[in-house]
Every structure is written in structure tokens, then in C-alpha cells.
Design a protein around this motif. Structure first.
Motif, PDB file in Angstrom:
ATOM      1  N   GLU A  48      32.648 -16.944  47.013  1.00 29.13           N
ATOM      2  CA  GLU A  48      31.192 -17.077  47.010  1.00 29.13           C
ATOM      3  C   GLU A  48      30.521 -15.712  46.965  1.00 29.13           C
ATOM      4  N   ALA A  49      31.074 -14.739  47.707  1.00 34.67           N
ATOM      5  CA  ALA A  49      30.501 -13.392  47.693  1.00 34.67           C
ATOM      6  C   ALA A  49      30.582 -12.781  46.293  1.00 34.67           C
ATOM      7  N   LEU A  50      31.715 -12.947  45.629  1.00 32.43           N
ATOM      8  CA  LEU A  50      31.853 -12.410  44.278  1.00 32.43           C
ATOM      9  C   LEU A  50      30.917 -13.107  43.303  1.00 32.43           C
ATOM     10  N   ALA A  51      30.728 -14.412  43.490  1.00 36.38           N
ATOM     11  CA  ALA A  51      29.773 -15.117  42.632  1.00 36.38           C
ATOM     12  C   ALA A  51      28.372 -14.526  42.781  1.00 36.38           C
ATOM     13  N   ALA A  52      28.020 -14.119  44.025  1.00 36.02           N
ATOM     14  CA  ALA A  52      26.713 -13.492  44.249  1.00 36.02           C
ATOM     15  C   ALA A  52      26.641 -12.125  43.581  1.00 36.02           C
ATOM     16  N   VAL A  53      27.766 -11.399  43.552  1.00 35.46           N
ATOM     17  CA  VAL A  53      27.801 -10.101  42.878  1.00 35.46           C
ATOM     18  C   VAL A  53      27.683 -10.276  41.368  1.00 35.46           C
ATOM     19  N   HIS A  54      28.369 -11.290  40.831  1.00 37.05           N
ATOM     20  CA  HIS A  54      28.393 -11.480  39.383  1.00 37.05           C
ATOM     21  C   HIS A  54      27.095 -12.056  38.846  1.00 37.05           C
ATOM     22  N   ALA A  55      26.370 -12.782  39.684  1.00 40.68           N
ATOM     23  CA  ALA A  55      25.163 -13.474  39.206  1.00 40.68           C
ATOM     24  C   ALA A  55      24.163 -12.545  38.529  1.00 40.68           C
ATOM     25  N   PRO A  56      23.868 -11.366  39.083  1.00 37.63           N
ATOM     26  CA  PRO A  56      22.923 -10.468  38.402  1.00 37.63           C
ATOM     27  C   PRO A  56      23.580  -9.566  37.352  1.00 37.63           C
ATOM     28  N   GLY A  57      24.842  -9.845  36.981  1.00 35.23           N
ATOM     29  CA  GLY A  57      25.497  -9.053  35.953  1.00 35.23           C
ATOM     30  C   GLY A  57      26.273  -7.866  36.459  1.00 35.23           C
ATOM     31  N   LEU A  58      26.715  -7.888  37.732  1.00 35.37           N
ATOM     32  CA  LEU A  58      27.475  -6.795  38.314  1.00 35.37           C
ATOM     33  C   LEU A  58      28.945  -7.166  38.432  1.00 35.37           C
ATOM     34  N   VAL A  59      29.777  -6.149  38.593  1.00 30.92           N
ATOM     35  CA  VAL A  59      31.190  -6.314  38.902  1.00 30.92           C
ATOM     36  C   VAL A  59      31.492  -5.425  40.096  1.00 30.92           C
ATOM     37  N   HIS A  60      32.168  -5.945  41.115  1.00 30.04           N
ATOM     38  CA  HIS A  60      32.433  -5.146  42.313  1.00 30.04           C
ATOM     39  C   HIS A  60      33.386  -3.998  42.013  1.00 30.04           C
ATOM     40  N   ARG A  61      34.547  -4.303  41.459  1.00 33.94           N
ATOM     41  CA  ARG A  61      35.533  -3.339  40.965  1.00 33.94           C
ATOM     42  C   ARG A  61      36.298  -2.592  42.045  1.00 33.94           C
ATOM     43  N   ASP A  62      36.100  -2.892  43.311  1.00 36.03           N
ATOM     44  CA  ASP A  62      36.915  -2.253  44.355  1.00 36.03           C
ATOM     45  C   ASP A  62      37.133  -3.205  45.529  1.00 36.03           C
ATOM     46  N   LEU A  63      37.420  -4.465  45.235  1.00 30.99           N
ATOM     47  CA  LEU A  63      37.741  -5.428  46.287  1.00 30.99           C
ATOM     48  C   LEU A  63      39.144  -5.148  46.806  1.00 30.99           C
ATOM     49  N   LYS A  64      39.254  -4.944  48.123  1.00 34.65           N
ATOM     50  CA  LYS A  64      40.518  -4.636  48.778  1.00 34.65           C
ATOM     51  C   LYS A  64      40.360  -4.986  50.257  1.00 34.65           C
TER      52      LYS A  64
ATOM     53  N   GLU B 205      21.964   2.765  41.665  1.00 40.60           N
ATOM     54  CA  GLU B 205      22.907   2.006  42.487  1.00 40.60           C
ATOM     55  C   GLU B 205      22.175   1.117  43.498  1.00 40.60           C
ATOM     56  N   ILE B 206      21.135   1.664  44.113  1.00 43.01           N
ATOM     57  CA  ILE B 206      20.365   0.877  45.076  1.00 43.01           C
ATOM     58  C   ILE B 206      19.712  -0.311  44.390  1.00 43.01           C
ATOM     59  N   ASP B 207      19.114  -0.071  43.239  1.00 51.64           N
ATOM     60  CA  ASP B 207      18.463  -1.161  42.507  1.00 51.64           C
ATOM     61  C   ASP B 207      19.467  -2.253  42.160  1.00 51.64           C
ATOM     62  N   ALA B 208      20.676  -1.843  41.762  1.00 49.01           N
ATOM     63  CA  ALA B 208      21.699  -2.834  41.430  1.00 49.01           C
ATOM     64  C   ALA B 208      22.124  -3.613  42.667  1.00 49.01           C
ATOM     65  N   ALA B 209      22.343  -2.904  43.772  1.00 44.63           N
ATOM     66  CA  ALA B 209      22.819  -3.559  44.987  1.00 44.63           C
ATOM     67  C   ALA B 209      21.804  -4.539  45.541  1.00 44.63           C
ATOM     68  N   ARG B 210      20.518  -4.231  45.390  1.00 41.60           N
ATOM     69  CA  ARG B 210      19.482  -5.132  45.903  1.00 41.60           C
ATOM     70  C   ARG B 210      19.430  -6.452  45.146  1.00 41.60           C
ATOM     71  N   ARG B 211      20.086  -6.503  44.007  1.00 38.93           N
ATOM     72  CA  ARG B 211      20.128  -7.738  43.228  1.00 38.93           C
ATOM     73  C   ARG B 211      21.188  -8.701  43.748  1.00 38.93           C
ATOM     74  N   VAL B 212      22.001  -8.246  44.714  1.00 36.81           N
ATOM     75  CA  VAL B 212      23.061  -9.083  45.268  1.00 36.81           C
ATOM     76  C   VAL B 212      22.557  -9.751  46.541  1.00 36.81           C
ATOM     77  N   ALA B 213      22.644 -11.057  46.593  1.00 34.00           N
ATOM     78  CA  ALA B 213      22.249 -11.804  47.787  1.00 34.00           C
ATOM     79  C   ALA B 213      23.202 -12.970  47.951  1.00 34.00           C
ATOM     80  N   GLY B 214      23.874 -13.040  49.076  1.00 35.56           N
ATOM     81  CA  GLY B 214      24.802 -14.127  49.314  1.00 35.56           C
ATOM     82  C   GLY B 214      25.149 -14.220  50.782  1.00 35.56           C
ATOM     83  N   ALA B 215      25.640 -15.397  51.184  1.00 31.67           N
ATOM     84  CA  ALA B 215      25.957 -15.621  52.595  1.00 31.67           C
ATOM     85  C   ALA B 215      27.102 -14.752  53.070  1.00 31.67           C
ATOM     86  N   PHE B 216      27.963 -14.306  52.141  1.00 34.51           N
ATOM     87  CA  PHE B 216      29.158 -13.568  52.533  1.00 34.51           C
ATOM     88  C   PHE B 216      29.153 -12.139  52.003  1.00 34.51           C
ATOM     89  N   THR B 217      27.964 -11.547  51.873  1.00 38.07           N
ATOM     90  CA  THR B 217      27.829 -10.130  51.532  1.00 38.07           C
ATOM     91  C   THR B 217      27.003  -9.451  52.613  1.00 38.07           C
TER      92      THR B 217
END
Length: 689
Positions: free
Chosen positions: A124-140, A63-75
Motif C-alpha cells: 500500500e505504501a508503494l502504491a501511494a509512492v507510485h500514484a503521483p508518478g514516483l519510484v522509491h528506488r531504495d526500499l530495504k 525533492e520536497i515537492d515530489a515527496a509532498r505528493r506522497v500520501a498513504g497510511a503506511f508512509t
């Protein structure tokens, strides 16, 4: 501002110096920390029971390795982590700002311009999540923070690599009902388009103040998400069209994430950029963000202890259900430890309670003050009703056969007696004879009249009285709420709810309404005159076992939030996050509520007027003259504390015995300038001078 560190807490985690406790999530303890360069961080240390599991550590590392792949102005980025540490830990950037959910509940729906800026930033934040092949799946709404320079998407605790099927069992539903996508509701594969649906639902809540699929049980929400259209009523046309497109049930018909910023903000350069909060947030929310930011600047340096907005609004958690949160945080409530020192009472009190008397009581169950009497019950089912003189504490009378079944217990318990006119009303008798309602002489306890109710409507519990109308619940299988005219001794009306046995009934002394609160937290208002249901309002399950407070033109419900409802319509005026242990009291234009800090709110707007450290876990609040009273529920050092209602200054403390034997419940009741404390096998009375 934060809870102090305890002897068992580490001084550091990795290179980061811990400066206080923020709270506790499902997977570990959360600390406020400063990096070597002075950056403020939220650091989670994993609980030992998870840290000792090799499979958990492996999952945590992934999970940590996956999260470190996310970089964006709104994360909110992961700053540092050690999955192999003892304990494993994770550090994220601290974001000074409330969650979208809290901001909307406190200040109402956001204006269209703010919603558009919010949508562009989150896209933009979701685009940063999707860029490395991830899906957030709990946006609320609770996973979005509002900061001065734009929103932040947090809590990737249920994020998954799209191709990592091993992390989630087939057929599992991951996400939050009401905001998850139809494909999640059907337990199908969820791709990036799933996050677009959740974004549309989150923004609909921001713009309207209500979830687009309503409030209901899990299975109902799952059905609505998969089969019904969202409620977008009241949205301006262009914004409604964009959100409707995001909320298409077919994932292929939703707009791609890359197009959304332009759809939300069609004018170039309109997206939120680093700037003061007032440039994109409405003034009340911007003011709250400014307080967060000021507190963040002082956190951990000893300058933020007593004032400000309080630890309730710190980024405290990183947990998600069943997994470790790994790339953000949640707004949580700091835990309150027994070892925290109590503030000393003021040396120059403006109000001074003097003890009138102390009386031994036979395991008192419940406490009430009426007609110059202190009333309590002994035993259960067929109990005795005991009356003490309010001025002297001497016993006036004792009456047997009081039916006391199914009464809410603990601090909320009151003897099932109501005062109307010149009489007291109680159900006296036995379970066999239906315990008919009796009118008692307050001076002697003698029975003045017996009110027999027809059929299966024999009273089983007297809830209260408003004017000449006495309310009780039947002892029969129907468990109906009954309104009795005390003068004519006739039933005015009765109402049988679906869960009457589990409901809390509140009978205010005036106002023309009586209230039923279901265990689900839904409040129903009935007209005293004819029983007509005027309105119903959903709150939260933490409010289900508590009475409401009716004051003026408002009704207040305390649970996980303190809700202010319009008394005439049930419409929500504002809501204030309290945690599941929030208690409330009202006096004039002030509403007082227990949080990690004791807080006074403006009754009209819900804005804080003052906040102070309570120094412990507080029970139900009571007000006597200018003194705000509450029992500290600390098991080792229980006490009743008194605060000056206007300022929050602690003015009085009355220690209680730590060992209360078989009756550990303690409560305070007030009448004019006198209040009584029930604790163990004693009742003490005081007068405020």
C-alpha cells in the motif's frame, strides 16, 4: 534521552520548537522538535556547505515537492519544509518504532503472519509512492519502521519523478546492493516494478533473517541480483511463491503493486490497521515498540532523561547517499558532544578503588597483566619489554629486542607476550634473525629456552596462549598463524589466510578455539588442537580491527552491531545496534556495551537490562570485581569512570591529564581485584575494595 541543544543551535526552525539533538546525517543536523500543537517531529537543518550551493537548493526544492505528493497510511509524511530558509530545513512525522533491520537482527526472523501483514502494508505504501508518478528506488529493511499500527515506508531521499531524467545521470546505479532490482544493477531505467523486486527482497530478509542474495562485496551482489536466483529456503510454500514472483528478473513478470495486498493477505480485512502492536507483531518486537511509544510521549518535556530505551532508538536521520532525504527518516545514533555535563559519582559507593601505586613509564605501548606482573613495551619493531611488580609498581626487569611490528595500536594494543604454564613467551631478537620465540622466567626475565621455528615460520608477533599452546604470527612473507606446543617446542599447525597481515587474532584462555577476524568483519574459528576451521561468520567492517570476546558457549563481536554468536557453530543468536564505536565486555549472564548510552544486555537474549548516560565517548570496557570501567576519551577532560555492574550507577571517577604528549592512548587492564591504567607516560594501579 536526546542530546541537549548547544549554544550554536537555533531555538526554532520555522514554527517548530527544537527540544534536542537527535543526530547528524550526511546532509545536515537532525533535531527533535515539537510543532505549535505539540506534535513530535524530526527536523533536518541542511549543512552550510550545501545550503550555499544554488544547484543544491534547486534540487532540494524539487525533492520536497515530489515527496509532498506522497500520501498513504503506511508512509511517513513530510509535515513542513522551507527550502529557501537559512538554513534550509525539512520536517517529517516522528515514527516511534525500530527499523525492520534492527528488529530482525535483535529478535530473529518474523513469523509468517507478521511478514504477510508487513508485505500488505508496504505494498500500500508503494502504491501511494507510485500514484503521483514516483519510484522509491531504495526500499530495504533499514527504510522500514515497525510502529504499533503497522509498518512505515521512509527515506525517499533517492525517489525520483519517473519523467525527471535530469536528476540522475545516465548509467548511475541508485539503491542498496542486495535489495536493488536487476534493472538497477544494470544501470537501466527503473520503474514501479523495480520497487516490487526490492519489496520481495526486503520481505525475504524479514522472514528468514538473511538477505536473499547473501552478504558479499558490491560487485558480487550486483552480479547475483542480475544472474542468480534468490535464496528462499525455509519459507512456507504460499509465501515463498509470492516472494518468488516479486523477485523475477524480468520486470514484466512481477505482479503489479495493486495486486500484492490481496496476495499477501487473501482474507478481506486482514491487512494491518491501527491497533496495538501485539495484534500484528511478535511479543518481543511489540514490547520494544511499546517502549518507543512511551518514550515518544515524554520526549522534549523533561520527563524522559535517564531511563527507557534511549536515544539510540529515536528517528534521527533523513539522509541518503549524495542527496538530501526528503520524506522520512532513518534510525541513527545521536552524536555525543564534549560539552555535555558529566553525572556526579554516587555519594554512597558500594565499591571503592584505592590506588596502589603510580609509576613513570617510557611511552608505554600496550598493557597486559600476567603472572603478578604489569607488562608493557617501549618503542616499535625492536622494542624493550618492561615488567613491573603488580603489587608495588617497582620494575622487576627489562628485556630488549622485543619484536613489536604490525601490532594493533591504540586502546587495543597489548605487548606481544603470552603466559603459559610457568613461563612467559615472546619473540626476542631482531628482524634479521627472525626473532625466535623465547621462554622467559617471569621473576627475572631470564631466557629459559629458545624455540627456533623452521623455514619461513619465524615468529613475528606472539598473540596469546591457551593451555600449553602458544600462538604467534610468522615474520616472513607468508604471515601465517602458527600454533606452537610450548612443552615439546614444536609447531602443531600453521594457517595462512588471504589477509593474514591485516587480521586481528583473539586467543581466549580456554574453550578450544582461536579466532581470526578479517578487516571485512568476517570471524573465523579454528580448533586449537589441529587448526581446523570450525566455522566462519560475517559481521560488519567496524568489527574488523577488534578482538572478539569468548565467554561460555557464546562469542561476542562488537562493531556497528554487537553480535552474539554460538561458539560451536558460529550461528548468530542476536545482534544489537551500537554504531561504529560500540565496545563490549562480558561478565556471567551480562554483556555490557557502549552506545550513546552505556547498556547492560541479557547475554542469552540480547534484551536491555539497564541503560545510563555515559557522559562522553567511551573507550574499551573492562570489568574488575563489580566495577565496570572505561576511559572517557574526551580530549579536554579525560577520565576513567567506574559503574556498578549490576545497576549502572556511577561509583567512581579518576581524572587523567589532558595533555598526554606523544602518546594519547589510554587503556585499562584488570586481574582479579586489581586494575591498571595506561595513560601518557604513566601507569597507575588500583585495588577494588
Amino acid at each position: 534521552m536526546t542530546e541537549p541543544l548547544r549554544p550554536e543551535d537555533p531555538e526554532t526552525l520555522g514554527p517548530h520548537r527544537l527540544v534536542g539533538r537527535l543526530g547528524q546525517g550526511g546532509m545536515g543536523r537532525v533535531y527533535l522538535a515539537r510543532s505549535r500543537a505539540g506534535r513530535l517531529l524530526a527536523v533536518k537543518a541542511v549543512h552550510a556547505e550545501y545550503a550555499d550551493d544554488p544547484a543544491f537548493r534547486a534540487r532540494f526544492r524539487r525533492e520536497i515537492d515530489a515527496a509532498r505528493r506522497v500520501a498513504g497510511a503506511f508512509t511517513a509524511p513530510v509535515v513542513d519544509a522551507d527550502p529557501d530558509g537559512s538554513p534550509p530545513w525539512l520536517a517529517t512525522a516522528y515514527v516511534p518504532g525500530p527499523s525492520l533491520r534492527d528488529a530482525v537482527l535483535r529478535h530473529g526472523p518474523l513469523p509468517e503472519g507478521t511478514v504477510r501483514a508487513l508485505g500488505a502494508g508496504l505494498a500500500e505504501a508503494l502504491a501511494a509512492v507510485h500514484a503521483p508518478g514516483l519510484v522509491h528506488r531504495d526500499l530495504k529493511p533499514s527504510n522500514v519502521l515497525l510502529a504499533a499500527d503497522g509498518p512505515r515506508l521512509i527515506d525517499f531521499g533517492v525517489s525520483r519523478a519517473v519523467d525527471d531524467a535530469a536528476l540522475t545521470a545516465a548509467g548511475a546505479v541508485v539503491g542498496s546492493a542486495g535489495y536493488l532490482s536487476p534493472e538497477q544493477a544494470a544501470a537501466d531505467e527503473a520503474g514501479p516494478a523495480s520497487d516490487v523486486f526490492s519489496l520481495g527482497a526486503t520481505l525475504a530478509f524479514a522472514a528468514t533473517g538473511r538477505p536473499p542474495f547473501g552478504d558479499a562485496r558490491l560487485e558480487v551482489l550486483l552480479y547475483r541480483v542480475g544472474h542468480e536466483d534468490p535464496d528462499l529456503a525455509g519459507l512456507p510454500g504460499p509465501l515463498r511463491d509470492v516472494l518468488a514472483a516479486c523477485l523475477q528478473r524480468d520486470p514484466a513478470r512481477r505482479p503489479p503493486i495493486g495486486r500484492l495486498p490481496a496476495l499477501f493477505l487473501p482474507e478481506p480485512g486482514a491487512a494491518p490497521a491501527p491497533a496495538p502492536a501485539r495484534h500484528w507483531l511478535p511479543d518481543p518486537v511489540a514490547a520494544e515498540v511499546a517502549e518507543w511509544t512511551a518514550n515518544a510521549a515524554n520526549a522534549g518535556d523533561g520527563t524522559s532523561g535517564g531511563g527507557g530505551i534511549g536515544r539510540r532508538w529515536l528517528l534521527a536521520g533523513l539522509a541518503a547517499a549524495g542527496v538530501a532525504a526528503v520524506a522520512g527518516g532513518v534510525i541513527a545514533f545521536a552524536s555525543r558532544g564534549d560539552s555535555k555535563p558529566r553525572p556526579r559519582p554516587s555519594a554512597e559507593p558500594k565499591v571503592t578503588p584505592r590506588r596502589l601505586w603510580s609509576a613513570r613509564a617510557e611511552n608505554p605501548d600496550g598493557l597486559a597483566i600476567a603472572d603478578g606482573l604489569v607488562l608493557y613495551a617501549t618503542g616499535a619493531f625492536s622494542a624493550d619489554l618492561v615488567a613491573l611488580d603488580l603489587s608495588t609498581g617497582r620494575r622487576r626487569w627489562r628485556k630488549g629486542g622485543l619484536l613489536f611490528a604490525d601490532q594493533p595500536g591504540g586502546e587495543w594494543a597489548r605487548p606481544p607476550v603470552a603466559a603459559s604454564g610457568s613461563a612467559l613467551y615472546a619473540a626476542l631478537g631482531s628482524l634479521d634473525d627472525g626473532a625466535p620465540m623465547r621462554a622467559l622466567d617471569p621473576a627475572t626475565g631470564a631466557v629459559r629456552a629458545t624455540i627456533e621455528l623452521p623455514g619461513d615460520l619465524g615468529p613475528g608477533l606472539v598473540w596469546g596462549a591457551q593451555g600449553p599452546v602458544v600462538f604467534c604470527r610468522s615474520s616472513g612473507a607468508a604471515r601465517a598463524l602458527i600454533a606452537v606446543d610450548a612443552a615439546s617446542r614444536k609447531v602443531l599447525w600453521s594457517y595462512q589466510g588471504q589477509s593474514a597481515m591485516d587480521e586481528m587474532i583473539t586467543v581466549p584462555p580456554a574453550g578450544g578455539l582461536v579466532f581470526r577476524t578479517e578487516r571485512s568483519g568476517t570471524v573465523h574459528a579454528h580448533a586449537v588442537a589441529d587448526g581446523t576451521e570450525r566455522w566462519q561468520a560475517p559481521t560488519d567492517t567496524a568489527a574488523g580491527g577488534r578482538p572478539v570476546i569468548a565467554a561460555g558457549d557464546a562469542v561476542y563481536v562488537s562493531g556497528g552491531y554487537l553480535y552474539a554468536l554460538d561458539a560451536a557453530t558460529g550461528r548468530r543468536r542476536w545482534a544489537f545496534a551500537t554504531g561504529t564505536d560500540g565496545r563490549a565486555a562480558v561478565r556471567g549472564g551480562d554483556v555490557f556495551v557502549t552506545l550513546p548510552r552505556l547498556t547492560a544486555l541479557d547475554a542469552r537474549t540480547g534484551a536491555p537490562r539497564w541503560q545510563v548516560e555515559a557522559g562522553g565517548t567511551l573507550g574499551r570496557l573492562a570489568i574488575c570485581e563489580d566495577l565496570l570501567l572505561a576511559v572517557d576519551l574526551d580530549r579536554e577532560h579525560p577520565a576513567v569512570h567506574g559503574w556498578e555492574a549490576g545497576t549502572g550507577k556511577r561509583r567512581w571517577e579518576y581524572p587523567l591529564p589532558a595533555d598526554e604528549g606523544g602518546n594519547p592512548y589510554r587503556s585499562v587492564e584488570t586481574a582479579g581485584d586489581v586494575f591498571a591504567i595506561r595513560h601518557g607516560s604513566a601507569i597507575d594501579a588500583f585495588q577494588v575494595t
